[in-house]
Write an enzyme that holds these catalytic residues in place. Sequence first.
Site, mmCIF file in Angstrom:
data_model
loop_
_atom_site.group_PDB
_atom_site.id
_atom_site.type_symbol
_atom_site.label_atom_id
_atom_site.label_comp_id
_atom_site.label_asym_id
_atom_site.label_seq_id
_atom_site.Cartn_x
_atom_site.Cartn_y
_atom_site.Cartn_z
ATOM 1 N N LYS A 139 72.493 75.293 26.662
ATOM 2 C CA LYS A 139 73.786 75.245 27.350
ATOM 3 C C LYS A 139 73.989 73.884 28.014
ATOM 4 C CE LYS A 139 76.494 77.344 31.076
ATOM 5 N NZ LYS A 139 76.647 78.511 31.994
ATOM 6 N N HIS A 275 73.500 88.949 -15.443
ATOM 7 C CA HIS A 275 74.593 89.160 -14.486
ATOM 8 C C HIS A 275 74.381 90.436 -13.676
ATOM 9 C CE1 HIS A 275 76.570 85.715 -16.148
ATOM 10 N NE2 HIS A 275 76.666 86.274 -17.342
#
Length: 523
Positions: A139, A275
């Site tokens: 922070k 696939h």
Amino acid sequence: MTAVVPRRALISVSDKTGLVDLGRALAERGVELLSTGGSAASLRDAGLEVRDVSDVTGFPEMMDGRVKTLHPRVHGGLLALRDEPSHRAAMEEHGIGAIDLLVVNLYPFEATVASGADEATCIENIDIGGPAMIRAGAKNHDWTTVIVDPEDYDALLAELAAHDGGTTLPFRQRQAAIAYGRTAAYDAAVATWMARYEDTPRRVAAAARLSQPLRYGENPHQDAAFYVDGSGRPGVATATQHQGKALSYNNINDTDAAFELVADLPPMSVAIIKHANPCGVATGETFAQAYCRAYDCDRTSAFGGIVALNGILDEATARAITEIFTEVVIAPGATDAARAVFAAKKNLRLLTTGTLPDPRMPRRAMRQVAGGWLAQDMDVGHVDPAEISVVTKRAPTDDQMRDLMFAWTVAKHVKSNAIVYAKDGATVGIGAGQMSRLDSSRIAARKALDVAEVLGLPHSAAQGSVVASDAFFPFADGLMAAAEAGARAVIQPGGSMRDDDVIRAADEAGLAMVFTSMRHFRH
């Protein structure tokens, strides 16, 4: 803002990798080292001067180390705005020294859970002070540099060398972002583990770490990356890659589908995936035989596919695989002779995992939709043959029942609507992903005709086969398509409003049909 030169560093790490080298480099720059517990001991053992955090706070470490850094003199040193007069006054009044550099990595909670440790051990590895310090330092990244991964130690030292012993704001911002990502992932891992105490968790979070950037996603215009969740489930995320270029997004997706499928099958099984759908699956007396039978199911689609085995890859199987172009082979292991065969195929990737995933282990899956996520249990459902209901006048033979169970398991891994023909432990026709079950039946039947043509059979390869449907036949037409293709036994969930019509049609066609009362939709 000019570079901030760290005068004081707090180091508290569970992973001691690179710790001594980092501490020595900081000490040589005149940085005071504060530390705790094992980190302080490691630094002192290396001959470095270290000040205990307990000397700063005035409190000893207590409660088995649970309380040591949760103190205003620690968090004030991390959070203080150096250019704010009221903050400076508070620091002077309460004897708070600035902490310009924080090096923290957290208790190994994820690794502890993955190891199968008991509940008490897992709870003890939930870090409290570490995340609090990281969030505080991140922070205040205008002034405080936060390092949470040993892999960033070299980047920190390079930054100090490039900026007269200081860190720039862009560097601190990047490290703050990494820091918040770490605490978020850590909290997500804890929340996911604790979620077993809720029937439906009120909030869900996912934790994962970057494994590798990918060249692109499903298509070249899509950015992509591969993240691992640390669960340790055997598969692509845990595999050793022995050769070949880096895996692509589609490679990873298809390889995962292939390996999960063979883990669900009897020993000596091989699956070929294209696939994310199986184009051929078989069991055999040997893996080479199983591979050839799987290949025969759809030789066209197998080109450029993914091959998975549920045992050790041997030389004969490797030679069979290399007769066509294959993208990836994944197996629990591979013999030296098999690896030597693959070595001549530089673009073929070989992955080994050491073991198979447990197909029945409960786990959750999440899928993003616009504005939210869908969450569900993974489909780990299995049907016991003893629980299957024979609904036709004719019951399947023992051989047919074995093939029905095989086809049913394969259908579970085929995209819906799914139709799978199988005979003698091998698929002979697969219809996947169609909007109509009738269309899937027709496609699977067409594939079986293609197999017959390739193998020189006088009739469809589906002649005398069994067929599995992942969901019920809503009408008799799909069932009749299977019968016309040559199937003699059927496995399906049942549950349609027209079950009686479908059963009647099966009886008229002389088919044996069983109901599982379990559906396997896979979208």
